[in-house]
Design a protein around this motif. Sequence first.
Motif, mmCIF file in Angstrom:
data_model
loop_
_atom_site.group_PDB
_atom_site.id
_atom_site.type_symbol
_atom_site.label_atom_id
_atom_site.label_comp_id
_atom_site.label_asym_id
_atom_site.label_seq_id
_atom_site.Cartn_x
_atom_site.Cartn_y
_atom_site.Cartn_z
ATOM 1 N N UNK A 145 122.012 62.800 -93.319
ATOM 2 C CA UNK A 145 120.659 62.291 -93.583
ATOM 3 C C UNK A 145 120.415 61.088 -92.675
ATOM 4 N N UNK A 182 121.851 60.576 -89.848
ATOM 5 C CA UNK A 182 121.723 61.117 -88.482
ATOM 6 C C UNK A 182 120.299 61.638 -88.244
ATOM 7 N N UNK A 183 119.781 62.387 -89.209
ATOM 8 C CA UNK A 183 118.416 62.914 -89.073
ATOM 9 C C UNK A 183 117.390 61.799 -89.000
ATOM 10 N N UNK A 184 117.498 60.841 -89.910
ATOM 11 C CA UNK A 184 116.534 59.738 -89.942
ATOM 12 C C UNK A 184 116.614 58.878 -88.693
ATOM 13 N N UNK A 229 117.568 59.802 -85.820
ATOM 14 C CA UNK A 229 117.027 60.570 -84.699
ATOM 15 C C UNK A 229 115.516 60.497 -84.622
ATOM 16 N N UNK A 237 114.924 71.340 -86.451
ATOM 17 C CA UNK A 237 116.357 71.023 -86.444
ATOM 18 C C UNK A 237 117.116 72.289 -86.102
ATOM 19 N N UNK A 277 115.897 67.906 -83.325
ATOM 20 C CA UNK A 277 117.196 67.262 -83.492
ATOM 21 C C UNK A 277 118.229 68.371 -83.668
ATOM 22 N N UNK A 293 120.332 68.583 -94.696
ATOM 23 C CA UNK A 293 120.471 67.155 -95.017
ATOM 24 C C UNK A 293 119.628 66.333 -94.048
ATOM 25 N N UNK A 294 119.693 66.697 -92.771
ATOM 26 C CA UNK A 294 118.887 65.983 -91.774
ATOM 27 C C UNK A 294 117.404 66.156 -92.074
ATOM 28 N N UNK A 295 117.021 67.393 -92.386
ATOM 29 C CA UNK A 295 115.608 67.669 -92.665
ATOM 30 C C UNK A 295 115.133 66.866 -93.870
ATOM 31 N N UNK A 296 116.006 66.748 -94.876
ATOM 32 C CA UNK A 296 115.678 65.970 -96.073
ATOM 33 C C UNK A 296 115.250 64.564 -95.688
ATOM 34 N N UNK A 297 116.082 63.919 -94.867
ATOM 35 C CA UNK A 297 115.803 62.522 -94.508
ATOM 36 C C UNK A 297 114.554 62.422 -93.646
ATOM 37 N N UNK A 298 114.439 63.321 -92.675
ATOM 38 C CA UNK A 298 113.285 63.223 -91.761
ATOM 39 C C UNK A 298 111.986 63.405 -92.536
ATOM 40 N N UNK A 319 111.271 60.397 -94.686
ATOM 41 C CA UNK A 319 110.891 59.226 -93.889
ATOM 42 C C UNK A 319 109.572 59.452 -93.160
#
Lengths: 359, 75, 258
Positions: free
Chosen positions: A66, A68-70, A72, C56, C74, C83-88, C91
């Motif tokens: 998370x 890493x995604x944020x 980025x 992603x 990304x 998990x990355x998608x969750x944060x992006x 945010x």
Amino acid sequence: MSEEVKLMKGNEAIAHAAIRCGCDGYFGYPITPQSEVLETLMEVEPWKTTGMVVLQAESEVSAINMVYGGAGSGKKVMTSSSSPGVSLKQEGVSYLAGAELPALIVNVMRGGPGLGTIQPSQADYFQTVKGGGHGDYRLIALAPASVQEMADFVGLAFDLAFKYRNPAIILADGVIGQMMEKVVLPDFKPRRTDEEIEKECPWAAVGKPKNRKPNIITSLELQPDAMEQNNLRFQAKYKAIEENEVRYEEIMCEDAEYLLVAFGSSARICQKACQIAREKGIKLGLLRPITLWPFPTKAIAEYANKVKAMLTVELNAGQMVEDVRLAVNGKVPVEHYGRLGGIVYTPDEIVEAVKNKLM
Amino acid sequence: MAKIKGAIVVNQERCKGCRLCVVACPTNVLAMSKQVNAKGYNFAVMENEDACIGCASCGIVCPDGCITVYKTKID
Amino acid sequence: MAIEDIIKPENLVYKKPDIMNDNSMHYCPGCSHGVIHKLIAEVIEEMGLVENAIGITPVGCAVFAYNYIDIDWEEAAHGRAPAMATAIKRLRPNKLVFTYQGDGDLAAIGTAETIHACNRGESIAIIFVNNGIYGMTGGQMAPTTLEGMKTATCPYGRDVKLNGYPLKITNLLKELDGMRYVTRQSVHTAAAVRKTKKAIRKAFENCMDGKGGANIVEVVSTCSSGWKMTPEKSNKWMEENMFPAYPLGDLKDKDANI
């Protein structure tokens, strides 16, 4: 803003400092002895005030990804954990370094290996400064020795991370995380606007406007020449960090004949040990690395010309001692004194170690 | 009665010769070339031009986005 | 009528979407990935979301998807895209955030990330390409490999006693309260491609309407190289073998009470 002195745990200070320094997002998973970071954030609910996102992930692996995604997408994001959890995060940390993303990781260390103990330890020094994940990379590593520094280093770590587009880590331990001390929290700094982020982070994946090429956050490069160039660029950056960002503190060093080198909670105990030693007529000083990487190699090398011997005092089986020995390069003896398993040494114990090992 | 008439343009260098367009064509317009492109693939060609109705099935199933489809009415 | 008279801008009815660039894709001839990429590009373009899309990419054959569709991307570690998608998305809630994942990425190494992102009801879309095999690493067994199906790591066919059963991950995800839209489609005919495009559009629209809920579009796909068949034969084999195990259709659509 008037200075407001508060009493709180180091872990709580991390949480409050994060909100105040304009952090956009925290992603974490509970683990002793650092769970108060997430607990505090969930209690304060910063999304209602600053808009900071806080999320309890399903695992440390997920939490770091998370981050890493944020990161980025140019956001100021962080995670915190303790040793076993930080081991799980190493994959993501390596990806952050490889994609050159700024982010903050906090490790409130506990004893290992394995599940180990929930008691304090400093046995993740190697993992932190030698690269815990795969590949040639470095983390900017700050070692706080007080609750005040827990608060202060959050903003500093973010500043350094964004300055160099590199992940930074605060390497604390269970003592610093759990102990309560007075602290002056940093002033509130607003979160950056989207426009400010796009200006500061033109590389970020934020949605492609018409007038630029796609931004792609990746650490993948299959062309050997290009991959080597990437690595050489990283190394040049690390060299610049080594030249510009070394931080350390010297305590009672002016006339020291013997030098302790210790970081974090150990440095606090060593400071008292210096006072006791001096009462006994032993001219003992302390050099406290604040940045574990970049390491204060030059400063330690200079002391090798001034003191008779050095002792590293670490809550581990002897890790930082290797870097001190590299700095000293055989000029004076360098010994190690440590306790393992969650036992914390007393100042008197350290003075005895100085006598036994150095004199 | 108006008749629908179609035509396609194949990006021959991009084509990988998978033949999925040939299979997808309901009026058997397409075939594979005898020649190969720079990548060494036989590429799709309109062999039976008159039969094309511009339905775009070939373009829709083309994995490489090689096919552009045109269609017009003839009175 | 001469063909030159038909090939005129005013007669254009189909072309690859503008944001799908001219880079030659690394996929094998006939690979389903290309069609699915094209659909994503078309939907993003048609919805006017080029400037607001963040994709992603996974680890697997589609690792380089970012080289072919001109939006911001990304690239995830294996399995971690949700998990990355969750944060992006949290945010940047106004953006279209989607992941593109294969069966190994989503249903093996990334199972936890997938299930928990979906269970939290993240407003993201997951495009899940299920071809029952690991393409990029050279045709090894996937969690979705069919019983008896031969791969490099089950050369005598998947033995359920040894390897367990084909994982119907989408059926599992359907049960999660956080899931808003779960559908299984394919791209083996023009009609199927049109349906899949509608599904992707619906998933992306769901991501942008502020109502929340996770969306997954599984695309049952072929891997000619991994299956060691021509693309044409792969499609036939998929219809005969993959579709009975992974039947097409909507599994869940909260908005339509399905």
